[in-house]
Structure formats: C-alpha cells, structure tokens
Design a protein around this motif. Structure first.
Motif, PDB file in Angstrom:
ATOM      1  N   LEU A  55     -25.497  12.906  48.014  1.00  0.00           N
ATOM      2  CA  LEU A  55     -24.644  13.309  49.129  1.00  0.00           C
ATOM      3  C   LEU A  55     -25.515  13.915  50.217  1.00  0.00           C
ATOM      4  O   LEU A  55     -26.547  14.522  49.942  1.00  0.00           O
ATOM      5  N   SER A  56     -25.050  13.753  51.449  1.00  0.00           N
ATOM      6  CA  SER A  56     -25.866  14.313  52.523  1.00  0.00           C
ATOM      7  C   SER A  56     -25.584  15.800  52.682  1.00  0.00           C
ATOM      8  O   SER A  56     -26.418  16.553  53.154  1.00  0.00           O
ATOM      9  N   GLN A  57     -24.412  16.190  52.303  1.00  0.00           N
ATOM     10  CA  GLN A  57     -24.126  17.619  52.340  1.00  0.00           C
ATOM     11  C   GLN A  57     -23.071  17.943  51.291  1.00  0.00           C
ATOM     12  O   GLN A  57     -22.374  17.059  50.811  1.00  0.00           O
ATOM     13  N   PRO A  58     -22.997  19.187  50.916  1.00  0.00           N
ATOM     14  CA  PRO A  58     -22.038  19.542  49.860  1.00  0.00           C
ATOM     15  C   PRO A  58     -20.620  19.227  50.308  1.00  0.00           C
ATOM     16  O   PRO A  58     -20.289  19.340  51.486  1.00  0.00           O
ATOM     17  N   GLN A  59     -19.819  18.841  49.337  1.00  0.00           N
ATOM     18  CA  GLN A  59     -18.459  18.446  49.645  1.00  0.00           C
ATOM     19  C   GLN A  59     -17.532  19.484  49.050  1.00  0.00           C
ATOM     20  O   GLN A  59     -17.653  19.802  47.873  1.00  0.00           O
ATOM     21  N   MET A  60     -16.638  19.975  49.840  1.00  0.00           N
ATOM     22  CA  MET A  60     -15.739  20.987  49.304  1.00  0.00           C
ATOM     23  C   MET A  60     -14.444  20.323  48.874  1.00  0.00           C
ATOM     24  O   MET A  60     -13.845  19.557  49.618  1.00  0.00           O
ATOM     25  N   LEU A  61     -14.007  20.597  47.660  1.00  0.00           N
ATOM     26  CA  LEU A  61     -12.776  20.026  47.138  1.00  0.00           C
ATOM     27  C   LEU A  61     -11.808  21.168  46.863  1.00  0.00           C
ATOM     28  O   LEU A  61     -12.157  22.103  46.142  1.00  0.00           O
ATOM     29  N   ILE A  62     -10.649  21.090  47.447  1.00  0.00           N
ATOM     30  CA  ILE A  62      -9.709  22.205  47.311  1.00  0.00           C
ATOM     31  C   ILE A  62      -8.572  21.831  46.377  1.00  0.00           C
ATOM     32  O   ILE A  62      -7.936  20.790  46.547  1.00  0.00           O
ATOM     33  N   VAL A  63      -8.360  22.666  45.386  1.00  0.00           N
ATOM     34  CA  VAL A  63      -7.233  22.451  44.486  1.00  0.00           C
ATOM     35  C   VAL A  63      -6.240  23.575  44.731  1.00  0.00           C
ATOM     36  O   VAL A  63      -6.562  24.743  44.533  1.00  0.00           O
ATOM     37  N   SER A  64      -5.076  23.218  45.173  1.00  0.00           N
ATOM     38  CA  SER A  64      -4.116  24.276  45.483  1.00  0.00           C
ATOM     39  C   SER A  64      -3.080  24.441  44.384  1.00  0.00           C
ATOM     40  O   SER A  64      -2.285  25.357  44.418  1.00  0.00           O
ATOM     41  N   ASP A  65      -3.128  23.568  43.401  1.00  0.00           N
ATOM     42  CA  ASP A  65      -2.184  23.703  42.300  1.00  0.00           C
ATOM     43  C   ASP A  65      -2.755  24.685  41.288  1.00  0.00           C
ATOM     44  O   ASP A  65      -3.345  24.306  40.277  1.00  0.00           O
ATOM     45  N   ILE A  66      -2.561  25.932  41.556  1.00  0.00           N
ATOM     46  CA  ILE A  66      -3.222  26.911  40.698  1.00  0.00           C
ATOM     47  C   ILE A  66      -2.491  27.144  39.385  1.00  0.00           C
ATOM     48  O   ILE A  66      -3.012  27.788  38.493  1.00  0.00           O
TER      49      ILE A  66
END
Lengths: 123, 923
Positions: B612-623
């Motif tokens: 990857l060229s840069q870190p990818q942020m993955l958001i999980v909102s189903d806590i």
C-alpha cells in the motif's frame, strides 16, 4: 396403607439428599441449591414444620452465599481468579465438608421420617 | 495510593534501590521506574553478580503520580550532570551554587507539601548518576542548592513523589527554573546537606548507596571527610544566603530557623549514635559521624552481610528504612508539635528518652556538632541527620511518624538485605536477593513458632529481572527430579557420582550420563561442577518438550483512545514520537508483528499491508458485534512494513485533531484487539483517557464526590463488572497480555479497568491529570516510562511455577497473573519489572531439616522466538528460636509483603478489617 404426600416428600428428599451428598463433594453449586430449595418447598406444602425448620437455616445460608458472590455476569459461585488463594479454597472446602455432614445426617432423618409418616398412616 | 508511591523513584541503577520497592511493586501493577539509560545498558557498576542496573522496582499504579513538579522536569536530565558539577566544584561553597540556583536551603521550611517535587526530580536525575559516579557524589553537596530553584507553582501534587531519594533530588537536575515548590524540599536537604557537604547527609548518601553496592565503600570515607568540613563552613552561610536567592519561594519564611533548629540536633545526635552502634570503632569525630550515617548504612550493610551477623545488618539496615525519606520534607513539614524539640543546636536531648538511654552515641554526637561551630549550620544539617539517627537508636515503636506530614520515608540509599545464616559456600552461590528473597531469612521450624513471631512468611521475586551475568545452558536433557520436577540446583546433595538427592522432595535421583560431562571444564565425572550446580540463577534453552506450539513471534498491538478528551491531553504526540524513536528498539526478530487500533465511539483499524502506498483506515461502527474487516493485514510484519507504520505514526496525531467525539467504546476495542491477537498471542497496549461509556464494558461513575472526604472506608475498590476480568482471562488463555496506560483527569474506575491487566499479567501505568501543557511533569514521566516500556525485554507465553521444600506450601499469590493451579502462574507476558509475592505457610514441622529451598522456574519465549527456562533457587536456614527469626527478618521484604496483603484484604473486605487483623496478626 396409604401413601401420603408427606411420605412422598420424605421419599423424594431421601433420594435427592443422596444426590446432594455428591454435589457437596463436587461443588456443583447451582444444582445443589436448586434441589435443596425444591424439597424445602415440598416440606412446606406437606406441612412438615419440624423438617422445614431444620432446613431453613441452610436455605437462608444458600441465599446469602449466592447474594454475596463475587461480581459475575454468569451464574456460578466461584471466581476462577481467586479460588486458588489458600484462604478461599480452604473456606470452600470446609463449607463442602460441613454440608456433606449435614446432608448425611438429614439422609437418615428423612429415612426415619419416611418410615414414620408411612407407618402412621398405616395404623 | 498516590501518596505512597512505593517504588523508589530511584534510578534503577542501584540494585539495592530496587529492593525497597519490591514490596510495593508487587502490590499493584508493576511499574518500572527506570532510567532510560539503564534500560538498554545494564549498569556496569554493580560488581555483584547481577549488577543489572536496569532493574526497576515496579511501581504500584500510583507511583507515577509524583508528577507535580511541572517545569522541573523539563530541563533535560542530560544536561544536569554538567550543571551540577560545576556548581559543586566548589562543594563547600554553598553560596556560589546558591547564586546559581537560588532555591537553596532554607526555603524548605515552608512546611508545605513541596517535597514531592523533589522526588520527581530525583527520578530523572538518578539515571545519570551512575555514570558520573564520582562527580555525583561530590555534587551532592552542591546539588541541594540546585533543587532550590523550584517554583512554587507545582504545589501539592507533588505529594506523591515523595519517596524519592533525597539524594537523587539533590543531585537532580532540578534545574533551576522549575518547581519552586520543591525548592522547599530540596532546600531542606540542602539545608542540612547542602550546607553540609552534608551532602553527606542525605543526598550523598543516596548516591553513595547506589554506588556502593557495586563498588567499594571505602572510597566513601575518604571522600567524606573532605567534603564535610568544607560543608560545615558553608553551613553557616547557606542559611542566610539562601533567602536572598530564593526570591520566588516563600520558603525562607521566617521559620526556617525555627523549624530547622529543632530537628537538626536530633539528627546529629542520632547520627552519631547510629554510627557508633554500627561501627563501634568509629571515632566520635563529627565528621565521621555525620558522613557515615548515611554512608554507614550502605557501607556496613555489605560487610555485615558477609559476616553473617544478622543483627548487625539489621541495625544498619533498619534505620535506613525510615529515615531516608524524612530528611527531605520532613522537618519543614513537621507540625508544630514535633518541632518543639527544644534545643536548637545541640539539643540532642530533645530526642526521645529512649535515645538518651542509648547514651554514648548521643554524647558523641553532640561533640561533633558543637565543633562545627558555625552557628546555624549544624541546625540545618541536623534535620536529615536526625531522622536517620533516630531510627537507628530508638525503638521503632517509640518514634512518632506523622505520615501525612512526613512523606519521604524511604531511605536515601538502598538497604542491603539481611544475609541468611548459611554456610559460606552455600551463601556465596545463593540467589541474588534482588531477584528472590524471603521476608524471613531464617525459616521457623513450625507454624506455631511462626505464629509466635507474628511476622508474615513469604517470598518476593522478580523472576525476569535484567541480569548482567546469566549463565545459559543448552543441553538436550534438563536434569530434574523425577517426582517433583525440580530443576537440579546448587543446593541438592550428591550422594555419590551417580546419584543426587532432591532438596525439595528428598527423592534420590540418578545423574544422567550427559550430566557427567562438564562442558565448562571439558572434564568428565564432575557433575557437581556443572553450571547448573554452580549457579542459583540459570537459564536453559528449552527443548521441544517444553513447547505446546512453535514459539510465537513478538507481537505488539497498540490500542489508542482518540476521543476528544484524549486528543485534548496531547498524549498521542508523545506516543507517536516515542514509537518512532524506538521502533527499531522494540524487542523482536524478523518475525515481529505490530498493529494499531484507535477508537472513540467507533473502532478504527489500520490496514498496513505491504504494497500500500499509505496506511488505510478502516472504520467499524458496529461496536455491539465487533469484527475484523481484513484479518490478515491489520497485524503486520514490522520489518516489511516499517515505512507504512512510520507514516501512520506521523499522521496519527494530526488525524484526529478536530474530533468532537466524546464517547469511548473501550470494551469493543478490546474485543477487537483480542480477536486480532489471539491467533499469535502477544502484547496489547491500551491507552485510555476516560471512563469507557459506550458499548460492552461501559462503566458508570460510581464515586460520589461528596463522599470522598467523609467516607470512613473507601468504597468501590472491587470491580463494577466482570467484563474486563473475563476478557483478561480469555486473553490469558490466548497468551495475550494487556497493559493499560491510563491518562485521565477524572474518575475512570481503575478498579474495574485494572482487571484487564491484573489477570492477564499486564501492567497498569497511571498518570492522573495528564496534560501535555498543564502537567509537563507527567509528560516527562510518561515519556520515560514509555521508552522503557517499549524497549525493555519481554518474554511471551510464559508460565511460572514456584516450588518449595516439602513441608512448606504456598498460601496466597500476589501480583498480576492468573493462577492456573496451586503453584502455577500463567503469565502471557513477563517483563523485567514484573514482581510477584507469595505468602507461605508451614504445613509440616521442619525439625529434621537444616535448610529449605525455594525454586521459581519461569518458562517463556524470548522475543527472538527461543523457548527458555529461567530457574532461580533460594536456600534458607531453618531455625527454632524466636530470636533467630527476628535476627533474620528482612524488613523491606516484610513491608512489601504486608502491603500486598493489605491490598488483598482491603479489596476483599475493607481496610479496617486488615487493620484489626494486623493487630492480632491474624491474616
């Protein structure tokens, strides 16, 4: 020969106490409490006041013990993180032995009570 | 908790210093106080086997709190040495230094809490000390002045800091600017010490102490004399001088003199006394007396130990305990009542009657002081001295200590533990007390005798402490007892060439063929010369029988709170910075894995997959039902993806700058992290700044602010929910350990949150009121801790078993771990700062035994993926008389164990219960 409800209760208690004796040894806490509660209710229905009064202190103890158990979200009495501490372990074992003695004695008492109520009716 | 930070701030360097803490450490979580320096390079200083400087006492959670001295820290420690030296250069001349650093001596009188600040300073300073040994010492004198500059601003907080070694403080970097508040404290030192070369007094001593362990004490003496005198001269002046310089602090407040005076006399007198006692030969010389006092402890200690004479040791050792702390704050802080002590200078008599009885010491003491002439000087010195001497002479029970006033109770220098009364040959190879020690170095024969002694019997151990000389054995067969599985150790007996008798279960075992060959000397037929039988601490490379699965790679997962509150504290910057600096120093090998999770009301994962060229942020909102978006690329190989990791660390602080999210779903984040780590095991590091209030594991504020002051007993010491405990047990089962950094300004239910670390063998670091601008002291502390934390050694998937000679049994364990069976501790991670305590009971009479042994075996996977076993064996004599038991009591270990027991009892019942039990000794 009449098989009264009281005699039935005693017979049942006799059998269940035998089971309790093992539960006390193996620390199956919830089944033990439930069975004990069950035949307390049975004796209440059969109006066996003396027998009931003998069992009530233990019943009360069970209620108290369960109310004061460690914070737990699941049923159970023993906390895996503390049970290995010698003082708690020793207490639980002592408790087990005391109950074992109580159940053994009550086993014979129920045997006597069963025979007694049965005979009484027969006469 | 904060108030007593158990751990000695002291730099880890002194092996000894560490000791003090042990007790404390155990109780809570362990925290390392360490010097960064040390961490990496063990200090060469200590000659002892285990010079390991690095060792840190673990601190209880609270320990860090000292923070207060806000500004003080900032001055980089490194600079210090330089600073101080020059000043010191004119050791005697207090005045010059003063000018430099205004704060000097008297300020302390303020009676205010300032002392804490000092401690903080100490903290840092220490690390350096070792290096500059010689200079440091000298400085000591000077250093005090240094402290002075402190600014009042930092006030009360500091309280926590206390324990500190005065000495350290003195030397400390305190740098001028900082805390005025401290100044007071330092001043105190200064006053006596400062004025004095006194340094000798507290500060020097401490240094001393440190050094000594390793090096030769002798140097001390010579030093002392010189310094001393000058100091005296200086004495007089300092008091007066200081006020001028001090501007900022009120300290000088008229009282100085008044306050000061009383105490001094005591000290002096006592000192003298102490000296005499310990060193009969010593002359009445004041110099000796003064200097020695502090020094003696250290100096004597070692000697005593050699000699086997317990009593002597104690004498030396005991006193140290108490006094050290006192110097600092204490006299200023003394309530009027205490101060009454009449006599200003000489007034030794003010002391307790008991002291008088002590007699000789006193008189001698007097003389010395009087000589000093210099008017005010002596008085000032005395406070610290007095404290020291008091203890030594007076029975503990006669001395009144107001814990609210005297915050510095720890000795300035490490106290050597008593040496078990063993035959010389056994004693030489016995386990280092830094690693393994018993509260009673003489084990009573029976439980009834132990009950009569009314002292707790237990062990304190730091099984993974950094050691400088650790014999490592690679061998296909590890020789163990066939019935109790004890590892062969120096205390077994060889019946003949081919048979050995286990010292724990007394079974006779055969010596295997391979063991007959000694790889060291390359000779055959000398099993008793093998390294296993020559070293009480040894490490084995474990063969495959000791593995349940292939050794895991080092895996580190960082879980960061990025809610508004967290961003507000500014910790992210510090963390990322520290990570960037130390990313190459993380212990590990080519397989090392690393991952990051951030959370507020949602959970953010970072895809760091290679390519990857840069870190990818993955958001999980189903806590409520957490899942891993891309299970493979969240925990990545550090070496392969280092650039991405660095990118992430650089961007992280800015990423959430504008966040307005105030909620914290810690529980869900923990579950996610657990899922991520459970296939490998490893270390999870949580940074949390507020009460988790969303999703699973949400907590409520249980504390009623109105009750804080009035409540007779502290409420809510036990967890509100078992969510964290259950999760910790799950983690423990998957070899995941959770370390918690709690940086919060409000209540956040540490009692509940702490369980996550408590049962997964993690560590809790607590920084109350952390803020990057408002609380720089905490920031400094946090940085240092973090650095040590990231770079210290670590052992994975560990278990520890403690065995003891038949007849003894383990009663209760204290520390962070999960007890899997009666003697097996499950430690998903273990670090050099981790400490443990166990209480023992005597189940069978030990009449027929001369000695008993304890063995702690730690099986772990190193960060290099090697399975290893570290074995420590401790051998102690069995005695049958009360006097022998008392002679062998290790006061530091006892207080450490009592602290653990107190904590346990307080949580289980309440503090009052422990107190009443303590009175009847019915634990």
């Amino acid at each position: 020969m009449a098989f009264t409800f009281a005699a039935f209760c005693y017979m049942l208690a006799l059998l269940l106490t035998a089971a309790l004796i093992f539960f006390a040894i193996w620390h199956l806490v919830l089944p033990e409490y439930l069975i004990h509660f069950f035949f307390c209710v049975m004796f209440f229905c059969a109006a066996e006041w003396l027998t009931l009064s003998l069992n009530l202190p233990l019943f009360a103890y069970h209620v108290w013990r369960y109310m004061s158990r460690p914070v737990m979200s699941s049923p159970g009495l023993y906390d895996p993180t503390t049970i290995m501490n010698a003082d708690i372990l020793a207490f639980c074992q002592k408790e087990g032995w005391c109950k074992l003695a109580f159940y053994l004695l009550s086993f014979f008492y129920y045997l006597y009570g069963y025979r007694n109520s049965f005979n009484f009716v027969v006469k | 908790m904060p108030s007593f930070s158990l751990s000695a701030p002291g730099p880890s360097q002194n092996p000894v210093a560490v000791q003090q803490l042990p007790g404390g450490n155990y109780g809570m979580t362990q925290q390392p106080t360490y010097n960064p320096m040390q961490a990496k390079a063990p200090a060469p200083l200590g000659p002892g086997l285990y010079p390991s400087g690095p060792y840190q006492p673990t601190l209880p959670v609270s320990s860090y709190q000292h923070a207060p001295p806000v500004s003080s820290y900032q001055p980089a420690p490194p600079g210090q040495p330089l600073m101080t030296r020059p000043l010191l250069g004119g050791p005697p001349s207090n005045t010059p230094p003063q000018s430099a650093s205004p704060g000097p001596r008297l300020p302390p009188p303020q009676a205010t809490p300032p002392p804490p600040a000092v401690s903080s300073s100490n903290y840092y300073s220490n690390p350096q000390q070792p290096q500059h040994m010689p200079p440091a010492w000298q400085y000591n004198n000077a250093p005090p002045p240094m402290g002075s500059p402190s600014s009042m601003g930092t006030p009360p907080r500091g309280a926590m800091a206390n324990h500190v070694n005065p000495a350290a403080s003195s030397t400390a970097p305190l740098l001028p600017p900082s805390s005025a508040a401290y100044s007071s404290a330092p001043a105190a030192h200064v006053s006596h010490s400062g004025a004095q070369p006194p340094g000798p007094g507290s500060p020097p001593t401490s240094l001393h102490g440190y050094i000594q362990p390793g090096t030769a004490p002798p140097p001390m003496n010579p030093m002392v004399p010189n310094t001393y005198q000058p100091s005296r001269a200086s004495y007089g002046p300092p008091p007066t001088g200081p006020p001028p310089t001090m501007k900022p602090t009120a300290p000088p407040t008229g009282p100085p003199m008044a306050n000061v005076k009383p105490p001094p006399p005591r000290t002096d007198a006592q000192c003298g006394g102490a000296v005499n006692n310990t060193l009969p030969p010593t002359e009445p010389d004041c110099q000796d007396g003064d200097i020695e006092c502090p020094g003696t402890m250290a100096g004597n200690g070692p000697q005593a130990s050699n000699s086997h004479n317990h009593v002597d040791n104690k004498m030396a050792g005991m006193p140290q305990h108490g006094p050290p702390g006192r110097h600092l704050g204490h006299y200023p802080s003394l309530p009027p009542g205490y101060q009454n002590s009449p006599a200003p200078h000489n007034a030794p008599p003010p002391m307790h009657p008991a002291l008088l009885a002590a007699t000789q010491p006193y008189t001698q003491a007097h003389q010395p002081y009087q000589q000093p002439p210099g008017g005010p000087g002596p008085a000032q010195l005395s406070p610290s001295m007095a404290a020291m001497s008091l203890q030594s002479n007076t029975p503990e029970s006669l001395r009144v200590v107001n814990l609210l006033q005297e915050r510095n109770l720890l000795p300035p220098s490490p106290t050597p533990p008593p040496t078990p009364c063993l035959p010389q040959d056994l004693q030489k190879i016995n386990c280092n007390p830094e690693v393994f020690r018993s509260t009673l170095t003489s084990i009573p024969q029976t439980q009834s005798l132990l009950n009569k002694a009314k002292m707790p019997l237990g062990l304190m151990l730091h099984p993974f402490k950094d050691l400088s000389q650790l014999p490592v054995v690679t061998s296909s067969t590890i020789v163990r007892c066939r019935s109790c599985r004890t590892y062969i150790n120096p205390f077994v007996s060889f019946l003949d060439q081919r048979r050995w008798k286990c010292n724990l279960c007394h079974r006779v075992n055969d010596v295997p063929e391979e063991f007959m060959y000694n790889p060291v000397s390359r000779s055959y037929g000398e099993p008793h010369k093998r390294p296993e039988v020559q070293n009480a601490t040894i490490e084995f490379i474990a063969p495959s029988e000791y593995m349940l699965r292939p050794p895991q790679p080092a895996a580190y997962l960082f879980v960061l709170d990025v809610s508004h509150n967290a961003v507000e504290t500014g910790y992210l910057n510090v963390f990322c910075q520290s990570m960037l600096e130390n990313i190459n120093a993380l212990p590990g090998d080519s397989r090392t894995k690393v991952g990051f999770i951030t959370f507020d009301s949602t959970i953010h994962f970072y895809n760091l997959q290679e390519g990857l060229s840069q870190p990818q942020m993955l958001i999980v909102s189903d806590i409520e039902d957490i899942f891993l978006p891309t299970p493979d690329s969240l925990l990545v190989n550090l070496n392969e993806c280092k650039e991405l990791v660095q990118d992430l660390l650089k961007s992280l602080p800015t990423l959430f700058q504008k966040t307005m999210e105030t909620q914290s779903a810690l529980g869900s984040a923990l579950q996610a992290a657990f899922k991520l780590l459970s296939p490998t095991g490893g270390r999870m590091t949580i940074f949390q700044t507020q009460l988790p209030n969303l999703g699973v594991g949400a907590l409520q504020s249980r504390e009623d602010p109105n009750q804080r002051a009035s409540a007779k007993d502290i409420q809510h010491l036990s967890p509100a929910t078992d969510f964290y405990k259950k999760l910790a047990l799950d983690c423990s089962g998957q070899q995941v350990s959770v370390d918690l950094f709690l940086l919060s300004s409000q209540y956040c239910d540490l009692a509940s949150l702490g369980c996550i670390s408590r049962y997964s063998a993690g560590t809790v670091y607590y920084y109350p009121s952390y803020h990057h601008q408002r609380n720089p002291a905490q920031v400094e502390c946090f940085q240092k801790d973090l650095k040590r934390y990231l770079t210290r050694k670590i052992g994975f998937e560990a278990v520890m078993r403690i065995r003891c000679t038949k007849g003894l049994s383990i009663h209760t364990f204290h520390g962070n771990f999960f007890v899997r069976s009666t003697d097996l501790l499950s430690l998903p991670n273990v670090n050099p700062d981790a400490g443990f305590a166990v209480q023992m009971s005597i189940e069978e009479n030990l009449d027929d035994l001369q000695v008993v042994s304890f063995q702690a075996a730690l099986l772990y996977t190193s960060s290099k993926g090697e399975r290893r076993i570290r074995v420590h064996t401790l051998c102690l004599p069995v005695v049958n008389s009360l006097s022998d038991i008392f002679a062998g009591a290790d006061v530091q270990a006892i207080s450490g164990l009592l602290a653990c027991m107190g904590r346990y009892c307080t949580i289980k019942h309440n503090l009052a219960t422990f107190q009443t039990r303590g009175k009847t000794n019915n634990f």
